[in-house]
Design an enzyme around this catalytic site. Structure first.
Site, PDB file in Angstrom:
ATOM      1  N   TYR A 139      23.796  40.647  47.166  1.00  0.00           N
ATOM      2  CA  TYR A 139      23.137  41.509  48.152  1.00  0.00           C
ATOM      3  C   TYR A 139      22.013  40.776  48.884  1.00  0.00           C
ATOM      4  O   TYR A 139      21.024  41.366  49.284  1.00  0.00           O
ATOM      5  CB  TYR A 139      22.555  42.756  47.481  1.00  0.00           C
ATOM      6  N   LYS A 192      30.914  35.849  35.915  1.00  0.00           N
ATOM      7  CA  LYS A 192      32.289  35.704  36.420  1.00  0.00           C
ATOM      8  C   LYS A 192      32.501  34.247  36.800  1.00  0.00           C
ATOM      9  O   LYS A 192      33.089  33.908  37.833  1.00  0.00           O
ATOM     10  CB  LYS A 192      32.514  36.637  37.611  1.00  0.00           C
ATOM     11  N   ASP A 225      34.608  41.827  33.992  1.00  0.00           N
ATOM     12  CA  ASP A 225      35.699  42.759  33.745  1.00  0.00           C
ATOM     13  C   ASP A 225      35.787  43.124  32.268  1.00  0.00           C
ATOM     14  O   ASP A 225      36.011  44.287  31.901  1.00  0.00           O
ATOM     15  CB  ASP A 225      37.033  42.196  34.264  1.00  0.00           C
ATOM     16  N   ASP A 249      24.838  46.635  39.462  1.00  0.00           N
ATOM     17  CA  ASP A 249      24.924  47.864  40.249  1.00  0.00           C
ATOM     18  C   ASP A 249      26.117  48.701  39.777  1.00  0.00           C
ATOM     19  O   ASP A 249      25.995  49.905  39.510  1.00  0.00           O
ATOM     20  CB  ASP A 249      25.063  47.503  41.727  1.00  0.00           C
ATOM     21  N   ASP A 253      26.085  52.162  36.952  1.00  0.00           N
ATOM     22  CA  ASP A 253      26.671  53.450  37.331  1.00  0.00           C
ATOM     23  C   ASP A 253      27.737  53.882  36.325  1.00  0.00           C
ATOM     24  O   ASP A 253      27.857  55.073  35.996  1.00  0.00           O
ATOM     25  CB  ASP A 253      27.287  53.370  38.730  1.00  0.00           C
TER      26      ASP A 253
END
Length: 355
Positions: A139, A192, A225, A249, A253
């Site tokens: 971001y 990742k 993942d 992020d 959630d």
């Protein structure tokens, strides 16, 4: 001795106006009962309505005004009349980046009386914290769109993730320091690096170097993942999860949904060095579909206010607020997003009474 704090209130859009007002009422009741602190509110009308009038989400001097505050209580940003990337980058991200609020903290808490999709969640004593790098990564805002004049579908968009050694190190040290305050001293690093061979490999390298300075803290490195699966299948193995801006992020959630609802989720956008004020906000968004109906869940904002009180040096009062929230939820005072029929006003009254 009563300590005075100047607090910026930015309700912004949708249900943000309702939950911020509800939280101000509960905090007023708390300070009346425990007068160790006083909050001096400074209200800012920034948001989509301000944009529609002025062509920007906040004034040019907005950050300078916020720097005079001790903390910021934020509601939610976004409305159907303006594209989301304009509202988000024009206000919330502008504040986070402009004030270098580089550490985002999102607790995952399972509250009494709130149903969870996880089997036996309340018997398993699940409780963990997601620490999100809040200033760079995916971001960062680096990139652009070009070639719009080409014939056909010729436009190109480039969005670059930026990882700096300094940015990685400071958020990881923050996570390790937080882990040292918890019953289980463990930090799970989300990566990742198998597919992102530059930025996330740097992330991994910095984590390994920082971990060597914390031999008393257990560590693990998990691909994002696999971590999503671990959130669901083995959440009891989590304590502090540190991840990049995008990964944290999404995972935070997921954790909040597992705990029952995004309406319960709190967060803190911190400048740990306290060079600028930190911002506290629920993560549920502006919810245009229920805005103005008086049914928004204010619990996420209450708990964000508790994080604010912790940050301002009032942990006992923060604890009282959390206990009052749990008492209200345990008494089945729940809004419809968590299986109840209570209004925002009902929750305010129940929490105030529990105080």
């Amino acid at each position: 001795m009563t300590k005075l704090h100047k607090i910026a209130a930015i309700p912004a859009d949708g249900v943000g106006t309702e939950v911020v007002e509800a939280t101000k009422q509960v905090l007023s009741a708390l300070q009346e009962r425990h007068p160790t602190f006083e909050l001096e509110w400074h209200d800012f009308d920034w948001g989509t309505a301000y944009y529609e009038q002025h062509g920007r989400m906040m004034p040019e001097e907005g950050l300078d005004e916020l720097r005079t505050m001790d903390a910021i209580l934020f509601g939610a940003v976004g409305w159907p009349t303006v594209p989301d990337h304009i509202t988000l980058w024009g206000l919330r991200l502008a504040v986070c980046q402009g004030l270098d609020q580089w550490a985002n903290v999102r607790p995952v808490t399972f509250h009494p009386g709130v149903p969870s999709p996880i089997v036996d969640a309340h018997e398993r004593e699940l409780d963990w914290v997601v620490v999100r790098e809040n200033s760079e990564g995916e971001y960062s805002g680096f990139g652009g769109r070009n070639f719009a004049g080409r014939e056909g579908a010729g436009e190109v968009a480039v969005q670059s993730a930026v990882f700096t050694e300094a940015g990685c190190e400071r958020i990881m040290r923050f996570a390790f320091d937080l882990a040292r305050t918890r019953d289980r001293r463990k930090v799970s690093c989300v990566t990742k690096s198998n597919a992102q061979q530059y930025g996330m490999v740097l992330w991994d390298d910095v984590f390994a170097r920082v971990a060597a300075d914390y031999p008393d803290v257990e560590t693990e490195k998990v691909l994002v993942d696999a971590m999503a699966a671990k959130f669901v299948l083995r959440p009891e193995d989590l304590s502090v999860v540190v991840a990049s801006n995008l990964h944290a992020d999404i995972l935070s959630d997921l954790g909040s949904a597992m705990a029952g609802s995004l309406g319960l989720a709190s967060s803190a956008n911190l400048n740990p060095e306290r060079r600028s004020p930190s911002m506290f906000e629920p993560v549920h968004g502006s919810a245009p579909d229920i805005a103005g109906q008086g049914v928004a869940n204010p619990v996420g904002t209450f708990l964000s206010a508790a994080l604010m009180l912790d940050h301002l040096g009032h942990p006992d009062e923060a604890g009282r607020l959390r206990e009052a929230v749990d008492k209200a939820l345990a008494a089945d005072v729940r809004t419809r997003d968590i299986g109840g029929g209570a209004t925002t006003r009902d929750v305010v009254e129940a929490v105030t009474a529990a105080l």
